[in-house]
Design a protein around this motif. Structure first.
Motif, PDB file in Angstrom:
ATOM      1  N   ILE A   4       0.858  -1.102  -0.054  1.00 56.50           N
ATOM      2  CA  ILE A   4      -0.015   0.126  -0.131  1.00 56.50           C
ATOM      3  C   ILE A   4       0.957   1.391   0.103  1.00 56.50           C
ATOM      4  CG2 ILE A   4      -1.647   1.152   1.157  1.00 56.50           C
ATOM      5  CD1 ILE A   4      -2.775  -1.207   2.341  1.00 56.50           C
ATOM      6  N   GLU A   5       0.851   2.024  -1.316  1.00 55.15           N
ATOM      7  CA  GLU A   5       1.604   3.283  -1.202  1.00 55.15           C
ATOM      8  C   GLU A   5       0.914   4.642  -0.465  1.00 55.15           C
ATOM      9  OE1 GLU A   5       2.614   1.677  -5.706  1.00 55.15           O
ATOM     10  OE2 GLU A   5       1.046   3.480  -5.278  1.00 55.15           O
ATOM     11  N   GLU A   6      -0.319   4.467  -0.153  1.00 51.13           N
ATOM     12  CA  GLU A   6      -0.946   5.486   0.652  1.00 51.13           C
ATOM     13  C   GLU A   6      -2.453   5.007   0.867  1.00 51.13           C
ATOM     14  OE1 GLU A   6      -2.344  10.098  -0.108  1.00 51.13           O
ATOM     15  OE2 GLU A   6      -1.273   9.075  -1.800  1.00 51.13           O
ATOM     16  N   GLU A   7      -2.894   5.389   1.859  1.00 51.57           N
ATOM     17  CA  GLU A   7      -4.241   5.120   2.359  1.00 51.57           C
ATOM     18  C   GLU A   7      -4.955   6.346   2.747  1.00 51.57           C
ATOM     19  OE1 GLU A   7      -7.040   2.305   5.588  1.00 51.57           O
ATOM     20  OE2 GLU A   7      -4.777   1.644   4.874  1.00 51.57           O
ATOM     21  N   VAL A   8      -6.136   6.484   2.419  1.00 50.31           N
ATOM     22  CA  VAL A   8      -6.935   7.553   2.800  1.00 50.31           C
ATOM     23  C   VAL A   8      -8.419   6.958   3.253  1.00 50.31           C
ATOM     24  CG1 VAL A   8      -8.408   9.436   1.594  1.00 50.31           C
ATOM     25  CG2 VAL A   8      -5.981   9.259   1.071  1.00 50.31           C
ATOM     26  N   ASP A  53     -12.402   3.533   3.242  1.00 48.87           N
ATOM     27  CA  ASP A  53     -11.128   3.446   3.394  1.00 48.87           C
ATOM     28  C   ASP A  53     -10.512   3.124   1.824  1.00 48.87           C
ATOM     29  OD1 ASP A  53     -10.869   3.807   6.157  1.00 48.87           O
ATOM     30  OD2 ASP A  53     -10.737   1.781   6.536  1.00 48.87           O
ATOM     31  N   LEU A  54      -9.759   3.842   1.416  1.00 49.97           N
ATOM     32  CA  LEU A  54      -9.131   3.807   0.021  1.00 49.97           C
ATOM     33  C   LEU A  54      -7.781   3.486   0.042  1.00 49.97           C
ATOM     34  CD1 LEU A  54     -10.705   6.763  -1.394  1.00 49.97           C
ATOM     35  CD2 LEU A  54     -11.868   4.529  -1.405  1.00 49.97           C
ATOM     36  N   VAL A  55      -7.284   2.677  -0.957  1.00 49.45           N
ATOM     37  CA  VAL A  55      -5.679   2.316  -0.850  1.00 49.45           C
ATOM     38  C   VAL A  55      -5.119   2.784  -2.373  1.00 49.45           C
ATOM     39  CG1 VAL A  55      -5.443   1.022   0.913  1.00 49.45           C
ATOM     40  CG2 VAL A  55      -6.059  -0.043  -1.265  1.00 49.45           C
ATOM     41  N   ARG A  56      -3.867   3.176  -2.627  1.00 43.27           N
ATOM     42  CA  ARG A  56      -3.213   3.221  -3.675  1.00 43.27           C
ATOM     43  C   ARG A  56      -2.426   2.064  -3.661  1.00 43.27           C
ATOM     44  NH1 ARG A  56       1.408   6.378  -4.926  1.00 43.27           N
ATOM     45  NH2 ARG A  56       1.305   7.363  -3.130  1.00 43.27           N
ATOM     46  N   VAL A  57      -2.368   1.431  -4.819  1.00 40.62           N
ATOM     47  CA  VAL A  57      -1.582   0.132  -4.963  1.00 40.62           C
ATOM     48  C   VAL A  57      -0.897   0.089  -6.734  1.00 40.62           C
ATOM     49  CG1 VAL A  57      -1.535  -2.514  -5.072  1.00 40.62           C
ATOM     50  CG2 VAL A  57      -2.866  -1.188  -3.321  1.00 40.62           C
TER      51      VAL A  57
END
Length: 266
Positions: A155-159, A221-225
């Motif tokens: 996970i590069e970032e979670e929002v 919850d959102l994640v950037r992958v």
């Protein structure tokens, strides 16, 4: 106000005091009754009652959420369901462990095992071997009727987006600490996203997810992958304890807006 009360309970107390609503807090704050005239509303856990029963159940079931999002073409992290073998062979089937092993073998980088229902990152395991899988499933099945397995991803970032209808009330990132998880209870820090293209894009994906399951008030919850954003989870109970310690006025305003909807103020 009782010492040590959750921020959620404090927010409801403040709202009710400001609007002439009688409030009765029971069960250590986990059940709250709000009365104004003949109108009576409940808050239970972190749920203030704005969501339909089916939307609430879908959001609380990680596997069902992933299936519903996939049906609507909303990008999400897969969550494969495995039922507790204690439910019996007629319910679970004889090959439940083989199915889990197949998922593990299909993802040599590892998988994540966690309860199908639940929050705060408890009993969440990163698994790379059969022995670790057996340990994880034993732990989760000791407390749950089902677990989900997801491919482990970097996970590069979670929002997290707190939504009321189509309105993003709060959008913040989770800055991970020493733990590989982004859970706030595991030491991650909430950092607000300023207005702009990034915030609007994250909000749009969250709104698409909420519409897919018909939920009104939720944190998503959102994640950037690999540079792409997808939905990780939808939470029907909106918990903002960690954020409330840093931004109490913002959190109070969010709960106020939701409670206005409950009492028909707006």
């Amino acid at each position: 106000m009782a010492s040590g009360e959750r921020i959620f309970v404090q927010a409801i107390r403040r709202y009710c005091a400001d609007h002439g609503i009688a409030v009765d807090v029971r069960a250590g704050g986990w059940l709250i009754t709000m009365r104004r005239g003949e109108a009576r509303h409940f808050a239970f856990g972190y749920d203030i009652g704005l969501n339909s029963a089916i939307a609430h159940r879908l959001a609380n079931d990680k596997s069902a959420t992933a299936e519903a999002l996939t049906l609507e073409g909303v990008p999400c992290v897969p969550h494969h369901l495995s039922l507790n073998p204690k439910l019996g062979k007629n319910v679970v089937g004889p090959s439940w462990r083989d199915a889990m092993l197949e998922l593990l073998h299909d993802h040599p980088q590892g998988v994540v095992v966690k309860p199908n229902e639940g929050t705060s990152g408890r009993s969440v395991f990163k698994v790379t071997t059969e022995a670790e899988l057996d340990h994880a499933t034993s732990d989760v099945f000791s407390m749950s009727t089902g677990l989900v397995i997801s491919p482990y991803v970097e996970i590069e970032e979670e929002v997290r987006v707190v939504l009321l209808g189509d309105v993003p009330l709060i959008v913040y990132s989770k800055q991970r600490g020493t733990d590989w998880r982004h859970n706030l209870d595991a030491g991650a820090k909430p950092v607000l996203l300023e207005d702009g293209e990034a915030r609007a894009d994250r909000a749009k994906l969250a709104i698409d997810a909420a519409r897919a399951i018909g939920i009104v008030f939720a944190s998503i919850d959102l994640v950037r992958v690999d540079g792409k954003w997808r939905v990780l989870e939808i939470n029907s109970g909106v918990m903002m304890e960690a954020l409330g310690k840093l931004h109490p006025e913002l959190v109070q305003a969010a709960y106020d807006a939701a409670l206005d909807r409950v009492f028909g103020e707006k």
